[in-house]
Design an enzyme around this catalytic site. Structure first.
Site, PDB file in Angstrom:
ATOM      1  N   ALA A   6       1.103  -1.348   0.054  1.00 49.99           N
ATOM      2  CA  ALA A   6      -0.417  -0.253  -0.123  1.00 49.99           C
ATOM      3  C   ALA A   6       0.636   1.100   0.124  1.00 49.99           C
ATOM      4  CB  ALA A   6      -0.824  -0.301   1.620  1.00 49.99           C
ATOM      5  N   SER A   8       1.325   5.067   0.197  1.00 48.89           N
ATOM      6  CA  SER A   8      -0.014   6.531   0.427  1.00 48.89           C
ATOM      7  C   SER A   8       0.815   7.273  -0.330  1.00 48.89           C
ATOM      8  CB  SER A   8      -0.126   7.133   1.882  1.00 48.89           C
ATOM      9  OG  SER A   8       1.603   7.054   2.216  1.00 48.89           O
ATOM     10  N   GLY A   9       2.125   7.371  -1.428  1.00 47.28           N
ATOM     11  CA  GLY A   9       2.371   8.807  -1.776  1.00 47.28           C
ATOM     12  C   GLY A   9       3.520   9.744  -0.290  1.00 47.28           C
ATOM     13  N   GLY A  10       3.572   8.465   1.219  1.00 43.34           N
ATOM     14  CA  GLY A  10       4.087   9.285   1.937  1.00 43.34           C
ATOM     15  C   GLY A  10       5.880   8.260   1.297  1.00 43.34           C
ATOM     16  N   SER A  13       5.527   4.416   3.475  1.00 42.70           N
ATOM     17  CA  SER A  13       4.809   3.315   2.928  1.00 42.70           C
ATOM     18  C   SER A  13       6.204   2.436   1.634  1.00 42.70           C
ATOM     19  CB  SER A  13       4.194   3.692   2.545  1.00 42.70           C
ATOM     20  OG  SER A  13       3.985   4.794   1.135  1.00 42.70           O
ATOM     21  N   CYS A 101     -10.731   3.125   8.628  1.00 50.72           N
ATOM     22  CA  CYS A 101     -10.068   3.108   8.059  1.00 50.72           C
ATOM     23  C   CYS A 101      -9.364   1.643   7.843  1.00 50.72           C
ATOM     24  CB  CYS A 101      -9.398   4.336   7.441  1.00 50.72           C
ATOM     25  SG  CYS A 101      -9.003   4.444   5.969  1.00 50.72           S
ATOM     26  N   CYS A 199      -8.054  12.612   7.251  1.00 52.51           N
ATOM     27  CA  CYS A 199      -8.060  12.508   5.534  1.00 52.51           C
ATOM     28  C   CYS A 199      -9.161  13.774   5.258  1.00 52.51           C
ATOM     29  CB  CYS A 199      -7.327  11.930   5.463  1.00 52.51           C
ATOM     30  SG  CYS A 199      -8.645  10.307   5.401  1.00 52.51           S
TER      31      CYS A 199
END
Length: 374
Positions: A6, A8-10, A13, A101, A199
Site C-alpha cells: 500500500a 500512500s505517497g508518503g 509506505s 479506515c 484525511c
C-alpha cells in the site's frame, strides 16, 4: 511471497515497500484513491489522498522498479469510514476514523481484494511489530519506536488479517532513520511532511465539516445541576472532555474552567462541569476482537489500557463477556464485549473511542467504548 504494498505517497509506505523488495518478495504497489473530490495539493502536512500523493506514490514505485496501480476505493470509504464518522458524532459518540479506515479499507477492502487476486500479504508503512511463535501463532506488538507506535489503530484488525499483514518498519528505532534510508534509496519523499488530522477534513475544521453535513441544530448547554449556562449550534459537534469553544454565557460559581461531561443527543443537550467529574474508573466496550492466545471468557486478567492513539497506557483489570453492552451500537448481539476496571482512573473518556488492551508490548484485544462510570 506475492506482496501488495500500500503506497500512500508518503515516506513510510515507500520505505516499507522497498524493504519488502529487498526481502525477495514479488511486490506490486497500489495507491488507494479514497476521495472523488481530492485537492490537487495538500496544505502542508494536513490530510492525505491528494493527487499530489498519488503522483508521489507512482514515482516511488518507479524508483523501486515495481508495478503500480491506483484502486478507486472512494465509494467504500464514503460508505464506511465517513458514514460511520458522521453517524457516531450524530449519536453523541466520538469515533476514531483511522481505526475504522484500518478496519474497513486497509485490512478489509484492500486485503480481501489482494487475496482474491492471488496476493499472499499486504505490506504497509505502519509502525508495529509482528512476532511469530513456534506454533505459528502471530502476535501484534508495539513498534520499537514508541513515539511512532501505531499498534493502537491496528488492533481492530484481529488475528486472521494479522496473518496476512507485513509491517517492515516495526523494528526501526526512529523516523529519522526511515527518512535517511529513503534519501539513500533516491526516494523523493524522504523529506515530505507527515500527514495529520482527519484525511477527509483536510482543513482541520472538524466542527465545520460536521455542520456542513449534519446542519444547524441549536440547543442548550447545561451544568451538572441542569441550569442552562449557554447555547450550542449542534450537540454532535462536542465531545467529552472538551474545554475550548464552549462559549458559555456565564462563568462557573467557583470561577474554574468547565468541560463537556456528556452529550445527550435525545434532548440535544450538552452537559458541562468541573474537571474532576471527568475521571472514570470503569469502562464497557463492545465489538471486541481478540488476538491469540485470547483470554478465557469471564476471567479477570491484569493488563494495561490505552484509549487514545498516543495516550499513556494505564494499569487495569479486564474480562471478556459474550453479551452486548447496554446501548451498544453493534449490528447484532453476537459481538463480544469487554469490561475494564481502571486502577487509577482515566479522564475524559467518550463513548465511541477505541480501547486497546496490552500485556506488556503485546496487543491482547480491542473494543469500542460504550459506557464509562465514575
Amino acid at each position: 511471497m506475492r506482496v501488495l504494498a500500500a503506497l500512500s505517497g508518503g515516506v513510510d509506505s515507500a520505505v516499507a515497500a522497498a524493504r519488502a523488495v529487498d526481502a525477495g518478495h514479488d511486490v506490486v504497489g497500489v495507491h488507494m484513491a479514497l476521495s472523488r473530490n481530492r485537492d490537487q495539493f495538500r496544505t502542508g502536512s494536513r490530510g492525505c489522498c491528494s493527487i499530489e500523493d498519488a503522483g508521489d506514490a507512482r514515482r516511488a514505485a518507479d524508483v523501486l522498479g515495481i508495478p503500480y496501480y491506483v484502486w478507486d476505493l472512494s465509494e467504500r470509504f464514503e460508505q464506511t469510514v465517513v458514514a460511520d464518522f458522521l453517524a457516531e458524532y450524530e449519536a453523541g459518540r466520538t469515533p476514531n476514523p483511522c481505526v475504522r479506515c484500518n478496519e474497513h479499507i486497509k485490512f478489509e477492502a484492500l486485503l480481501d481484494k489482494g487475496v482474491a487476486l492471488g496476493f499472499d500479504a499486504v505490506c504497509t508503512g505502519h509502525y508495529a511489530r509482528v512476532e511469530i511463535a513456534e506454533d505459528g501463532t502471530r502476535s501484534l506488538l508495539r513498534a520499537r519506536d514508541v513515539a511512532k507506535d501505531q499498534s493502537y489503530v491496528l488492533a481492530v484488525m484481529g488475528p486472521d488479517r494479522l496473518a496476512r499483514s507485513m509491517f517492515p518498519l516495526g523494528d526501526v528505532p526512529s523516523k529519522e532513520q526511515v527518512r535517511a534510508e529513503a534519501a539513500d534509496r533516491g526516494l523523493a519523499v524522504s523529506a515530505k511532511p507527515d500527514s495529520y488530522d482527519i484525511c477527509f477534513v483536510a482543513d482541520g475544521d472538524t466542527q465545520g465539516f460536521l455542520r456542513d453535513r449534519l446542519g444547524s441544530r441549536p440547543g442548550p448547554v447545561v451544568d451538572a445541576e441542569g441550569a442552562v449556562v449557554g447555547e450550542h449550534d449542534g450537540a454532535y459537534a462536542y465531545t467529552v472532555g472538551q474545554r475550548k469553544g464552549l462559549a458559555l454565557g456565564r462563568p462557573a460559581p467557583d470561577g474554574r474552567p468547565r468541560y463537556v461531561l456528556e452529550v445527550q443527543t435525545s434532548s440535544n443537550t450538552v452537559v458541562v462541569g468541573a474537571a474532576e467529574l471527568l475521571t472514570v474508573r470503569e469502562l464497557d466496550g463492545d465489538r471486541a476482537v481478540w488476538f491469540d492466545p485470547a483470554p478465557e471468557p469471564s476471567a479477570w486478567f491484569g493488563c494495561s489500557v490505552q484509549v487514545r492513539a498516543h495516550g499513556t497506557p494505564v494499569e487495569a483489570r479486564a474480562r471478556r463477556t459474550a453479551a452486548p453492552a447496554p446501548g451498544s451500537a453493534s449490528e447484532d448481539g453476537a459481538h463480544e464485549r469487554v469490561e475494564v476496571h481502571l486502577e487509577d482512573g482515566l479522564r475524559g473518556i467518550a463513548p465511541g473511542q477505541s480501547l486497546v488492551l496490552f500485556e506488556g508490548d503485546r496487543v491482547v484485544g480491542q473494543a469500542t467504548v460504550t459506557a464509562s462510570r465514575r
